[in-house]
Design a protein around this motif. Structure first.
Motif, PDB file in Angstrom:
ATOM      1  N   ALA A 312       0.817  -1.199  -0.161  1.00 11.69           N
ATOM      2  CA  ALA A 312       0.044   0.343  -0.042  1.00 11.69           C
ATOM      3  C   ALA A 312       0.922   1.440  -0.233  1.00 11.69           C
ATOM      4  N   GLY A 313       2.192   1.244   0.706  1.00 13.46           N
ATOM      5  CA  GLY A 313       2.807   2.557   0.717  1.00 13.46           C
ATOM      6  C   GLY A 313       3.449   2.664  -0.760  1.00 13.46           C
ATOM      7  N   ILE A 314       3.874   1.673  -1.421  1.00 13.99           N
ATOM      8  CA  ILE A 314       4.393   1.829  -2.798  1.00 13.99           C
ATOM      9  C   ILE A 314       3.143   2.309  -3.688  1.00 13.99           C
ATOM     10  N   LEU A 315       1.921   1.933  -3.396  1.00 11.06           N
ATOM     11  CA  LEU A 315       0.782   2.407  -4.470  1.00 11.06           C
ATOM     12  C   LEU A 315      -0.123   3.644  -3.687  1.00 11.06           C
ATOM     13  N   GLY A 316       0.512   4.155  -2.750  1.00  9.32           N
ATOM     14  CA  GLY A 316      -0.213   5.163  -2.031  1.00  9.32           C
ATOM     15  C   GLY A 316      -0.415   6.156  -2.871  1.00  9.32           C
ATOM     16  N   VAL A 317       0.426   6.846  -3.712  1.00  4.23           N
ATOM     17  CA  VAL A 317       0.364   8.045  -4.518  1.00  4.23           C
ATOM     18  C   VAL A 317      -0.818   7.708  -5.605  1.00  4.23           C
ATOM     19  N   ARG A 318      -0.705   6.401  -6.058  1.00  8.88           N
ATOM     20  CA  ARG A 318      -1.964   6.160  -7.104  1.00  8.88           C
ATOM     21  C   ARG A 318      -3.175   6.292  -6.506  1.00  8.88           C
ATOM     22  N   ALA A 319      -3.303   5.640  -5.306  1.00  6.35           N
ATOM     23  CA  ALA A 319      -4.622   6.067  -4.439  1.00  6.35           C
ATOM     24  C   ALA A 319      -4.927   7.258  -4.548  1.00  6.35           C
ATOM     25  N   GLN A 320      -4.016   8.183  -3.888  1.00  4.51           N
ATOM     26  CA  GLN A 320      -4.364   9.703  -3.589  1.00  4.51           C
ATOM     27  C   GLN A 320      -4.741  10.108  -4.741  1.00  4.51           C
ATOM     28  N   GLU A 321      -4.206  10.071  -6.045  1.00  6.41           N
ATOM     29  CA  GLU A 321      -4.604  10.616  -7.136  1.00  6.41           C
ATOM     30  C   GLU A 321      -6.104  10.369  -7.617  1.00  6.41           C
ATOM     31  N   ARG A 322      -6.504   9.476  -7.115  1.00 10.63           N
ATOM     32  CA  ARG A 322      -7.939   9.031  -7.522  1.00 10.63           C
ATOM     33  C   ARG A 322      -8.999   9.139  -6.319  1.00 10.63           C
ATOM     34  N   ASN A 323      -8.177   9.735  -5.194  1.00  8.44           N
ATOM     35  CA  ASN A 323      -8.988   9.993  -3.941  1.00  8.44           C
ATOM     36  C   ASN A 323      -9.530   8.799  -3.304  1.00  8.44           C
ATOM     37  N   ILE A 324      -8.717   7.558  -3.403  1.00 11.36           N
ATOM     38  CA  ILE A 324      -9.266   6.251  -2.845  1.00 11.36           C
ATOM     39  C   ILE A 324      -8.418   6.295  -1.422  1.00 11.36           C
ATOM     40  N   THR A 325      -9.192   5.932  -0.636  1.00  7.10           N
ATOM     41  CA  THR A 325      -8.573   5.775   0.801  1.00  7.10           C
ATOM     42  C   THR A 325      -8.179   4.048   0.869  1.00  7.10           C
ATOM     43  N   LEU A 326      -7.079   4.058   1.451  1.00  6.08           N
ATOM     44  CA  LEU A 326      -6.727   2.562   1.635  1.00  6.08           C
ATOM     45  C   LEU A 326      -6.604   2.240   3.219  1.00  6.08           C
ATOM     46  N   ALA A 327      -7.680   1.596   3.570  1.00 10.98           N
ATOM     47  CA  ALA A 327      -7.891   1.058   5.008  1.00 10.98           C
ATOM     48  C   ALA A 327      -6.970  -0.140   5.082  1.00 10.98           C
ATOM     49  N   LEU A 328      -5.899  -0.133   5.886  1.00  8.00           N
ATOM     50  CA  LEU A 328      -4.985  -1.119   6.130  1.00  8.00           C
ATOM     51  C   LEU A 328      -5.011  -1.867   7.420  1.00  8.00           C
ATOM     52  N   GLN A 346       4.509  -9.298  -4.769  1.00  6.89           N
ATOM     53  CA  GLN A 346       4.323  -9.057  -6.446  1.00  6.89           C
ATOM     54  C   GLN A 346       2.594  -9.572  -6.356  1.00  6.89           C
ATOM     55  N   ILE A 347       2.098 -10.608  -5.600  1.00  9.54           N
ATOM     56  CA  ILE A 347       0.700 -10.725  -5.561  1.00  9.54           C
ATOM     57  C   ILE A 347      -0.289  -9.413  -4.931  1.00  9.54           C
ATOM     58  N   LEU A 348      -0.029  -8.972  -3.854  1.00  9.21           N
ATOM     59  CA  LEU A 348      -0.428  -7.811  -3.209  1.00  9.21           C
ATOM     60  C   LEU A 348      -0.289  -6.459  -3.966  1.00  9.21           C
ATOM     61  N   LEU A 349       0.796  -6.321  -4.827  1.00 13.81           N
ATOM     62  CA  LEU A 349       0.880  -5.132  -5.577  1.00 13.81           C
ATOM     63  C   LEU A 349      -0.265  -5.461  -6.883  1.00 13.81           C
ATOM     64  N   ASN A 350      -0.659  -6.497  -7.410  1.00 16.83           N
ATOM     65  CA  ASN A 350      -1.356  -6.740  -8.319  1.00 16.83           C
ATOM     66  C   ASN A 350      -2.881  -6.613  -7.886  1.00 16.83           C
ATOM     67  N   LEU A 351      -3.167  -7.233  -6.630  1.00 16.33           N
ATOM     68  CA  LEU A 351      -4.512  -6.992  -6.166  1.00 16.33           C
ATOM     69  C   LEU A 351      -4.790  -5.524  -5.624  1.00 16.33           C
ATOM     70  N   ILE A 352      -3.803  -4.980  -4.895  1.00 10.00           N
ATOM     71  CA  ILE A 352      -4.286  -3.623  -4.489  1.00 10.00           C
ATOM     72  C   ILE A 352      -4.207  -2.773  -5.812  1.00 10.00           C
ATOM     73  N   GLY A 353      -3.309  -2.999  -6.728  1.00  6.38           N
ATOM     74  CA  GLY A 353      -3.224  -2.397  -7.910  1.00  6.38           C
ATOM     75  C   GLY A 353      -4.558  -2.238  -8.819  1.00  6.38           C
ATOM     76  N   ASN A 354      -5.023  -3.427  -8.910  1.00  6.27           N
ATOM     77  CA  ASN A 354      -6.329  -3.806  -9.644  1.00  6.27           C
ATOM     78  C   ASN A 354      -7.343  -3.085  -8.837  1.00  6.27           C
ATOM     79  N   ALA A 355      -7.386  -3.075  -7.393  1.00  3.89           N
ATOM     80  CA  ALA A 355      -8.502  -2.250  -6.839  1.00  3.89           C
ATOM     81  C   ALA A 355      -8.640  -1.097  -6.993  1.00  3.89           C
ATOM     82  N   ILE A 356      -7.429  -0.207  -7.096  1.00  2.00           N
ATOM     83  CA  ILE A 356      -7.342   1.231  -7.071  1.00  2.00           C
ATOM     84  C   ILE A 356      -7.688   1.433  -8.715  1.00  2.00           C
ATOM     85  N   ARG A 357      -7.459   0.519  -9.571  1.00  2.00           N
ATOM     86  CA  ARG A 357      -7.540   0.904 -10.804  1.00  2.00           C
ATOM     87  C   ARG A 357      -9.131   0.728 -11.378  1.00  2.00           C
TER      88      ARG A 357
END
Length: 456
Positions: A312-328, A346-357
């Motif tokens: 989530a830390g790696i993908l945090g900026v992408r989430a902020q750009e779409r105003n998506i809150t990451l509840a961890l 690698q799996i979690l980056l795919n799952l969380i990245g897809n959720a954000i997208r």
């Protein structure tokens, strides 16, 4: 302006930055503050005030916008008699600072996490600043500190190349390099930035290698095609396709001379097609690795909750750009499991990245962890359109897009993620969430030796 080691600073009793290394002082001025002066980065100022008032040391990851580029760093603040002392590490450009180089954002995020050197370059590939880790890279770190304005290729030896800069960045991307003082072999990855510069990542070849694909060819007249793409064709294709893209970009930007406007568009199409081909080659190489019957992830003691927070830390900026809150999971939560850290990430980056997208903006993506019957589990739940029951298995098929086109994906991410989960003795499936969205569930064998202390 170099930053190869921790960046030091000191704030006085009223939170004024009164001492700072060059990089921190320059940042203070760029974001609108004065030096000396009250700390101009709001998140850092809040952290410093909390430490000063409570008299306890605290650490936090901070993301800011610096000259239009997202920047992240870890700030460690400790109380002192005359105020607070600040140490900044992991000074890095965040993912959304990158331009379009053809790599998927999740692939880039994983590369950045594995890299042991991050060097920011200008548009001519000259050193601006750097963050270097690794005991055997200390001589390289010293070189980076003294290399402001020099070409990065002056600091390493590029295998098979006697050319001197300037070379097009695509001809150096993924080059094998040798570093003085290190017995390890390294790969150089160049990521273009929005402002025309680059970030140079140095990743050890032992990390880049795909475990489980090495084998001795049997004594038979029948060719063994296993490993053909990942070990042979992918590296062989990367250089010529990079040359095609480099030449197309040279034509598109008219660096080779004036051309008619229609040809600029043609060159852009060629470059974009080349980048897509590169991305597909990389996905197919990973696919070949996980489908090899000899593929075996390296088991280790990991914490699913910690892995989730890192992803989530790696993908945090992408989430902020779409105003998506990451509840961890909370910081004190732990879910010990057995698996290979790099593969789980690698799996979690795919799952969380897809959720954000694929979830609407201004919603929440929830990540939770727990235990059940000897298994540790993690869920990623979004508030999107969800997945119908008849799509629950289809979504894990090769090249399955569920009708989505144009988002740059290959339809291999979830297939590869499930293969990785099963190779580690776990499972990955999807179900409907109470919110109406999709809920992906990853389970791995629990680490019995650590589970009792986690629950306690």
């Amino acid at each position: 302006m170099t930053a190869a080691g921790p960046i030091r600073a000191r704030a006085d009793a009223v939170d004024r930055l009164v001492e700072a290394d060059e990089v921190m002082a320059a940042l203070q001025v760029r974001v609108g503050g004065a030096y000396p002066g009250v700390i101009a980065v709001p998140a850092l100022l809040a952290l410093v005030r909390k430490v000063r008032v409570q008299r306890i040391a605290l650490t936090a990851m901070i993301t800011i916008e610096d000259d239009g580029q997202p920047l992240s760093f870890r700030a460690s603040v400790a109380p002192a008699d005359d105020g607070t002392r600040i140490a900044i590490t992991e000074w890095r450009l965040a993912a959304s600072a990158w331009g379009n180089d053809g790599s998927g954002p999740d692939d880039i995020a994983l590369l950045r996490h594995l890299a042991e050197a991050h060097v920011v370059l200008d548009a001519e590939q000259r050193v601006i600043s750097g963050f270097v880790d690794g005991v055997d890279l200390l001589p390289f770190a010293d070189s980076v500190r003294q290399a402001f304005g020099r070409y990065w290729t002056d600091l390493v030896t590029v295998d098979g190349s006697s050319h001197h800069q300037p070379l097009h960045w695509r001809l150096l991307d993924d080059a094998a390099v040798q570093i003085v003082g290190s017995a390890r072999r390294w790969r150089a990855r160049l990521l273009p930035l929005r402002n025309g510069g680059f970030e140079l990542l140095l990743v050890a070849e032992t990390v880049m290698a795909n475990p489980g694909t090495e084998s001795i060819a049997p004594a038979t007249s029948t060719p063994d095609w296993k490993g053909l793409l990942g070990q042979n064709l992918a590296p062989a294709l990367r250089l010529p396709v990079n040359r095609i893209v480099a030449n197309a970009e040279t034509i598109r930007t008219r660096l080779a001379g004036p051309i008619a406007e229609p040809y600029v568009g043609y060159a852009g199409d060629i470059a974009e097609s080349g980048r897509h081909l590169l991305s597909l080659v990389e996905d197919l190489a990973v696919l070949e690795t996980v489908e090899d019957e000899k593929f075996a992830p390296a088991p280790d003691q990991i914490d699913l909750a910690d892995c989730a927070r890192r992803a989530a830390g790696i993908l945090g900026v992408r989430a902020q750009e779409r105003n998506i809150t990451l509840a961890l999971p909370p910081e004190n939560a732990a879910s010990p499991a057995v698996g290979e850290f790099r593969r789980v990430l690698q799996i979690l980056l795919n799952l969380i990245g897809n959720a954000i997208r694929y979830t609407p903006g201004h919603t929440t993506v929830r990540v939770e962890t727990g235990f059940e019957t000897g298994m540790a589990w993690l869920t990623v739940e979004d508030e999107g359109a969800g997945i119908n029951p008849d799509q629950a298995e289809r979504v894990f098929n090769k090249f399955e897009r569920l009708g989505r086109i144009g988002d740059g994906g290959s339809g291999l991410g979830l297939y590869i993620s499930r293969k990785l989960a099963r190779a580690m003795g776990g499972e990955l499936h999807v179900e409907s969430a109470a919110s109406g969205g999709a809920r992906f569930v990853l389970s791995l064998p629990a680490d019995a030796s650590m589970q009792a202390s986690a629950l306690g």
